[in-house]
Design a protein around this motif. Structure first.
Motif, PDB file in Angstrom:
ATOM      1  N   SER A 111       0.987  -1.371   0.211  1.00 19.09           N
ATOM      2  CA  SER A 111       0.296   0.036  -0.105  1.00 19.09           C
ATOM      3  C   SER A 111       0.735   1.228   0.157  1.00 19.09           C
ATOM      4  CB  SER A 111      -1.004  -0.086   1.464  1.00 19.09           C
ATOM      5  OG  SER A 111      -1.650  -1.132   1.431  1.00 19.09           O
ATOM      6  N   ILE A 116      -4.775   2.263   3.426  1.00 17.20           N
ATOM      7  CA  ILE A 116      -3.077   1.834   3.373  1.00 17.20           C
ATOM      8  C   ILE A 116      -2.541   1.755   4.584  1.00 17.20           C
ATOM      9  CG2 ILE A 116      -0.781   3.124   2.718  1.00 17.20           C
ATOM     10  CD1 ILE A 116      -2.195   3.295   0.586  1.00 17.20           C
ATOM     11  N   GLY A 143      -3.462   1.598  -3.892  1.00 16.14           N
ATOM     12  CA  GLY A 143      -2.577   0.405  -3.137  1.00 16.14           C
ATOM     13  C   GLY A 143      -3.404  -0.827  -3.250  1.00 16.14           C
ATOM     14  N   ARG A 156      -1.185  -4.191  -3.709  1.00 14.54           N
ATOM     15  CA  ARG A 156      -1.348  -6.099  -2.856  1.00 14.54           C
ATOM     16  C   ARG A 156      -1.864  -6.973  -3.543  1.00 14.54           C
ATOM     17  NH1 ARG A 156      -3.677  -1.391  -0.142  1.00 14.54           N
ATOM     18  NH2 ARG A 156      -5.702  -1.916  -0.796  1.00 14.54           N
TER      19      ARG A 156
END
Length: 283
Positions: free
Chosen positions: A65, A190, A214, A218
């Protein structure tokens, strides 16, 4: 040689030179290292904490993130700062006076900002691989996802940085932009899964590219089991590409118009007036 091609080549060369110069300037080196070290320290302190409902480390969850935020800041905030500073000191006016200068100038900034974003990602990711267990980096698909999220994220956020930099008369006014950006970072999942926030906040976060950068990071770096803490329990690759793509199209349409308007208003007298105001503030 075609004037456009010559301007693009000159811009690429200029961008590479400016990127190399960041390694010889203490302020630029500090800008690379200090945020990265600070974030790595914070994430290391988070390693003992787990994501609610899982046994997965919060530090590992936060790492990708943070990479997304780093790309957004490099593209949006840094480009806006550079444009306002170089408009104030006359660099932009000098570029405007040269045939193809504005095109070369913009290409140079794209090269330099893209390089800066990649360096910022590498400075956090490389030590992060050794510090945080659980990252899923053994699959070629993970690296391909990381690549397309990086590229699309840069295209989605750099035009926004150019727009912001064109609208503000000097770098000191950019402080007004930082507060809403930090607010978006806070609600974009985040440092904490976005599903833990009220639904209305989740919808606000999903409008803007920071959340999707973000999420995309991920999806590239975390195991598939961590989809369970995301909205719809999915990495939502199509939605990520779609939202970032929409922001890219909006930026690429609006940014040239705003930049042309700004360039037309630049003159020797306007640069001199801004310089005089700056001297008066110092005095």
């Amino acid at each position: 040689m075609n004037p456009t091609a010559a301007a693009i080549r000159a811009g690429i060369r200029r961008g590479r030179i400016e990127l190399r110069q960041t390694f010889t300037n203490f302020q630029d080196l500090w800008g690379y290292l200090f945020p990265a070290v600070a974030l790595l320290v914070v994430m290391t302190l988070m390693r003992g904490s787990t994501i609610p409902g899982t046994e997965f480390s919060r530090g590992t969850m936060t790492l990708p993130s943070v990479l997304g935020v780093s790309v957004a800041f490099s593209s949006l905030v840094n480009l806006a700062q550079i444009l306002t500073i170089e408009r104030e000191d006359g660099t932009l006016l000098r570029a405007k006076a040269v045939p193809g200068g504005m095109l070369g100038y913009l290409v140079g900034k794209i090269v330099m900002i893209s390089g800066t974003a990649l360096i910022n990602v590498a400075i956090v990711l490389v030590p992060g691989v050794f510090l945080f267990a659980g990252l899923d980096l053994g699959d070629v698909g993970a690296w391909l996802t990381l690549l397309w999220v990086l590229v699309l994220g840069l295209v989605a956020t750099m035009p926004l940085g150019a727009i912001v930099g064109s609208l503000f008369p000097n770098a000191r006014n950019l402080g007004a932009v930082m507060l809403p950006i930090m607010g978006l970072v806070a609600i974009s999942g985040i440092f904490y899964p976005i599903t833990g926030f009220p639904e209305w906040l989740q919808w606000i976060a999903q409008v803007f590219p920071i959340y999707w950068l973000g999420l995309g990071m991920r999806s590239a770096l975390l195991p598939d089991g961590m989809q369970a803490v995301e909205i719809s329990e999915s990495w939502r690759h199509w939605e990520t590409a779609g939202v970032l793509g929409v922001w890219a199209v909006i930026g690429l349409v609006v940014a040239p118009m705003v930049l042309r308007r700004m360039a037309r208003r630049e003159s020797g007298s306007s640069v001199a007036a801004r310089r005089e105001k700056a001297l008066q503030r110092i005095a």
